[in-house]
Write an enzyme that holds these catalytic residues in place. Structure first.
Site, PDB file in Angstrom:
ATOM      1  N   HIS A 277       0.899  -1.465  -0.284  1.00 35.85           N
ATOM      2  CA  HIS A 277      -0.011  -0.329  -0.231  1.00 35.85           C
ATOM      3  C   HIS A 277       1.275   1.666   0.022  1.00 35.85           C
ATOM      4  O   HIS A 277       2.411   0.988   0.287  1.00 35.85           O
ATOM      5  CB  HIS A 277      -0.877  -0.134   0.960  1.00 35.85           C
ATOM      6  CG  HIS A 277      -0.628  -0.205   2.257  1.00 35.85           C
ATOM      7  ND1 HIS A 277      -0.200   1.201   2.804  1.00 35.85           N
ATOM      8  CD2 HIS A 277      -0.301  -0.691   3.648  1.00 35.85           C
ATOM      9  CE1 HIS A 277       0.106   0.936   4.590  1.00 35.85           C
ATOM     10  NE2 HIS A 277       0.234  -0.488   4.440  1.00 35.85           N
ATOM     11  N   ASP A 289       6.269   0.617   6.807  1.00 35.44           N
ATOM     12  CA  ASP A 289       4.438   0.386   6.544  1.00 35.44           C
ATOM     13  C   ASP A 289       4.299   2.276   5.360  1.00 35.44           C
ATOM     14  O   ASP A 289       4.435   2.547   6.024  1.00 35.44           O
ATOM     15  CB  ASP A 289       4.373   0.509   7.448  1.00 35.44           C
ATOM     16  CG  ASP A 289       3.044  -0.011   7.836  1.00 35.44           C
ATOM     17  OD1 ASP A 289       2.591  -0.273   7.016  1.00 35.44           O
ATOM     18  OD2 ASP A 289       2.327   0.761   8.852  1.00 35.44           O
ATOM     19  N   GLU A 323      -4.876   2.520   2.346  1.00 36.18           N
ATOM     20  CA  GLU A 323      -5.256   0.658   3.665  1.00 36.18           C
ATOM     21  C   GLU A 323      -5.690   0.821   4.891  1.00 36.18           C
ATOM     22  O   GLU A 323      -6.190   1.007   5.662  1.00 36.18           O
ATOM     23  CB  GLU A 323      -4.059   0.130   3.534  1.00 36.18           C
ATOM     24  CG  GLU A 323      -3.889  -0.781   4.079  1.00 36.18           C
ATOM     25  CD  GLU A 323      -3.109  -1.278   5.225  1.00 36.18           C
ATOM     26  OE1 GLU A 323      -4.017  -2.364   5.964  1.00 36.18           O
ATOM     27  OE2 GLU A 323      -2.912  -0.586   5.655  1.00 36.18           O
ATOM     28  N   GLU A 324      -4.467   2.471   5.123  1.00 37.64           N
ATOM     29  CA  GLU A 324      -4.679   2.325   6.417  1.00 37.64           C
ATOM     30  C   GLU A 324      -5.815   2.960   7.212  1.00 37.64           C
ATOM     31  O   GLU A 324      -6.321   2.222   8.656  1.00 37.64           O
ATOM     32  CB  GLU A 324      -3.235   3.937   7.274  1.00 37.64           C
ATOM     33  CG  GLU A 324      -1.993   3.123   7.044  1.00 37.64           C
ATOM     34  CD  GLU A 324      -0.953   1.707   7.647  1.00 37.64           C
ATOM     35  OE1 GLU A 324      -2.136   1.574   8.670  1.00 37.64           O
ATOM     36  OE2 GLU A 324      -0.553   1.790   7.861  1.00 37.64           O
ATOM     37  N   ASP A 351       3.431  -6.098   3.505  1.00 35.56           N
ATOM     38  CA  ASP A 351       3.003  -5.855   4.325  1.00 35.56           C
ATOM     39  C   ASP A 351       3.167  -5.568   5.484  1.00 35.56           C
ATOM     40  O   ASP A 351       1.899  -5.676   6.480  1.00 35.56           O
ATOM     41  CB  ASP A 351       1.254  -4.742   4.203  1.00 35.56           C
ATOM     42  CG  ASP A 351       0.398  -3.943   5.101  1.00 35.56           C
ATOM     43  OD1 ASP A 351       1.294  -2.968   5.012  1.00 35.56           O
ATOM     44  OD2 ASP A 351      -0.710  -3.598   5.390  1.00 35.56           O
ATOM     45  N   HIS A 422       4.016   2.568  12.758  1.00 37.75           N
ATOM     46  CA  HIS A 422       2.834   3.851  13.217  1.00 37.75           C
ATOM     47  C   HIS A 422       3.403   4.652  13.953  1.00 37.75           C
ATOM     48  O   HIS A 422       2.912   5.676  14.484  1.00 37.75           O
ATOM     49  CB  HIS A 422       1.881   3.647  13.650  1.00 37.75           C
ATOM     50  CG  HIS A 422       1.452   2.454  13.040  1.00 37.75           C
ATOM     51  ND1 HIS A 422      -0.867   2.381  13.625  1.00 37.75           N
ATOM     52  CD2 HIS A 422       1.013   2.432  11.332  1.00 37.75           C
ATOM     53  CE1 HIS A 422      -1.172   1.649  11.914  1.00 37.75           C
ATOM     54  NE2 HIS A 422      -0.231   1.308  10.644  1.00 37.75           N
TER      55      HIS A 422
END
Lengths: 468, 468
Positions: A277, A289, A323-324, A351, A422
């Site tokens: 993504h 990520d 995506e997130e 991912d 994140h």
């Protein structure tokens, strides 16, 4: 066909012997797959793709201008590398953006706490909220607690996440990120704080998407870094603690996101789809990520182009958008491509960072598991073991997997992934070049085999009946 | 008497054999020192002191209200532990405080850069400054560059710091923190950025004190985290890069700081002084810098109280104020106690984190080095080797060392220290309990020996002449 955990484990134990007698991959394809592994281990293409994305675009919040620049980058990168049928498929998403976040212990020990708003959280009033902390060890303890009013209070869910190779600690810990604001809302709390969903001990709060429920008060929610959660816990051991929290966010409505798609055309209209993504959270530059997933899958497809042979099936690479914040790109892809999903032979998303692949997991028809074993055999020299037949295929494969497309997960070592996940610390320097090359090698070999094997991976109705 | 590096090394090699014949520490004192080591290794007092300080006070910027709360904490902690003659000696310092800091790559790849203002930096105009980046590999390369105007430009000094056990990488790297703004000012630059003085790869910029020079333009200066410096370096490899930087700081003039002092009274008016510094930078909670030093020295003195024997000499523990911003507490101590410095037998500050002590360094009269060897012999079972006779004694010992007080450095392993130093990540969880206990043990034994040995550590004039 969805196996439970236990039956999956039993099945995986019996998979190899069952398969040993068969020979699904032709000698020619097998030798080409081995060649691809050799080429990939010497290549830095995947690594360079991540370097390019994270440097030239940086953070790519879903729906932001940066994500749009990411799509431009994706189109240009695909074209530069020689992909065909390069296009963007746009869709709309609800936009959310962080503006400001600050917290302090007000009493008895005045000091700053480092927090970050969870994605989707409402703002506090502009002057912030101040309240006594009510701590719960876990989300479950919070749910189990009497439904007393928490009016004027700030809830603190102090649940720890377990470090695991396979990422299974996340499934448990993330429930607190999704559920804490709802529980706090039911009890009328002022706000909620959680110990970050993460495994590091650095002063980085981890963001990530949260949820509200219809008809329940929407309370602002933020994550504390692990050292700040420790600090709050220590302060609470000494008695009552008051905290002030101020969050400002913007939710101006819909914005455009999109999937960037490219292909290596095959001889048939059947499709092997891989991807990662493109969006990231706003705090880091989205290297692990999911710049890594973009680099791995684009890199693998590039290896196949460099092999110089046309595949039987079309190889499609998708850079999924948004995506997130709720798998918007994945859902849009499934919707826009629903008429050709029966032609989707298999799908796989990368991912889970850039750690080495250690297991080959599938979700195939049970009568097709011999093919999984055959593929795993080719991947084994990369240190990749056979896995269960319960693969998710990666988050962006979930919608098409639910619609019947077989998927595989080339399972990565996630031991360190949730140290960075994140946070602002998700940056390019965390990517290991040799690990990336191992990932590219596994994807290139798997994709080549899947694109050139006879037959598919769906359960054949007859065989399926026989096995049940 | 100040030895050069090389003569010190030669001397240290000859130190042990010279000393072997002597016996400076009585059997009784030696056995008490060994008992203190045993007690300390089983004690958590030092660790608990750091926990208390970092939790109950948190960050303690020099001159701030938090540092004042730190002094109150110090007085209360000393009294609680049974120290005598507890008092605060106040002094004034110029106050500086950070308010706001933000940076962005404006073009060609718009994205945030994580920065922190260096201590003492002036603010930018409120709208920030924007300029093209001019990069220098090192401060020396910057100094050596032609004195061309850098008007409208932002300087970036991208010098790396070397990770070392003994902290020697800091002495080199810190010159860029002190000197970059001056060099930038000479050339009329808009602002200066430096790669953080640190050894980690996390997204934490490291703060620390900078300097201006009289008559040279004062340019605002900030540090980039290592990943952000990497990012800027990568962007620059692709061509010209423009950065926007906004710093707001407050320098409202003088504020009060102070040293917190306590004693274990001895039988004579001679003094053994140990301590750490109470202030910290504002970003972390000052656990390794220098909560650890407070914990180690307070903990060691507490062990001596627990031994239940009155020392010959008075043992004085000082929590120095305002170390980070220019050794103000150390200078105030030297000034306020100048009349009793001749009674200061020896001094030692712990200000290098909580890593294990691996070397016993002294700055004694050369004819007194047999005593150093004797003390090292007692410390050896803790894994402590003999060291050179060029000890600084720690930053807050420099003024009294320069005024003739012998000092020792119980040299800690600083391998990881500059990962955390001056960052938000300097928090209590980084402190290892067993390492703390080893430090406390070494200090307790050293202090007990120093307080109860016959004679002092100053060069005797006759012996000194003979050796020169």
């Amino acid at each position: 066909m969805r196996l439970t955990g236990i039956s999956a484990v039993i099945f995986s134990l019996t998979m190899i012997p069952l398969a040993a007698a068969e020979d699904y991959v032709s000698e020619k394809v097998e030798s080409e797959a081995r060649k691809l592994i050799e080429m990939s281990l010497e290549s830095t293409t995947g690594y360079e793709v991540v370097e390019s994305l994270t440097t030239e675009v940086g953070a790519r919040l879903a729906g932001s201008e940066a994500e749009a620049r990411g799509r431009e980058w994706g189109v240009a990168k695909f074209k530069e590398l020689g992909f065909k049928n390069v296009r963007v498929e746009e869709f709309k998403i609800p936009y959310w953006e962080r503006k400001f976040e600050e917290a302090e212990i007000v009493s008895p020990f005045p000091q700053k706490l480092l927090v970050t708003a969870l994605g989707g959280s409402v703002a506090t009033p502009v002057e912030g909220v101040e309240g006594e902390i009510v701590r719960f060890e876990t989300l479950q303890a919070f749910k189990d607690a009497p439904m007393d009013s928490l009016e004027g209070k700030i809830v603190f869910v102090d649940e720890y996440m377990t470090r695991t190779q396979d990422g299974s600690g996340y499934g448990v810990a993330v429930q607190k990120r999704s559920g804490a604001a709802i529980e706090a809302g039911k009890r009328g709390a002022l706000a909620a704080l959680i110990r970050s969903v993460g495994t590091d001990t650095h002063r980085f709060p981890h963001t990530g998407q949260m949820r509200y429920a219809d008809g329940i008060k929407q309370v602002p929610i933020a994550a504390l870094s692990a050292p700040d959660a420790d600090q709050l816990q220590r302060a609470l051991k000494r008695g009552s603690v008051k905290v002030w929290l101020a969050l400002d966010v913007e939710s101006p409505g819909e914005r455009t996101s999109g999937n960037v798609i490219a292909e290596i055309p095959g001889r048939t209209d059947e499709i092997v789809v891989i991807g990662g993504h493109l969006d990231s959270w706003d705090l880091g530059t989205g290297a692990v990520d999911d710049g890594a997933g973009i680099g791995i899958t684009v890199g693998a497809a590039k290896m196949i182009m460099d092999l110089g042979k046309k595949p039987q099936r079309t190889i499609r690479v998708v850079m999924f958008g948004a995506e997130e914040v709720g798998l918007y790109g994945a859902k849009a892809y499934a919707e826009m491509h629903k008429d050709e999903l029966s032609k989707h032979i298999v799908g796989a998303e990368s991912d889970f960072g850039s750690g080495r692949i250690w297991r080959f997991e599938t979700r195939f028809g049970e009568d097709k598991l011999g093919k999984a074993a055959e593929m795993q055999k080719i991947l084994a020299p990369l240190g990749i073991a056979p896995g269960p037949n319960t693969a998710s295929g990666g988050p962006d494969m979930i919608p098409i997997s639910q619609m019947g497309v077989p998927v595989v997960t080339l399972k990565q070592n996630g031991w360190d992934y949730f140290d960075l996940h994140h946070t602002p610390d998700d940056t390019f320097d965390k990517i290991d070049q040799a690990d990336m090359a191992q990932n590219v090698a596994a994807y290139a070999a798997f994709v080549w085999m899947a694109a050139n094997m006879d037959g598919d991976f769906r359960a054949t109705p007859a065989a399926n009946e026989a096995s049940e």
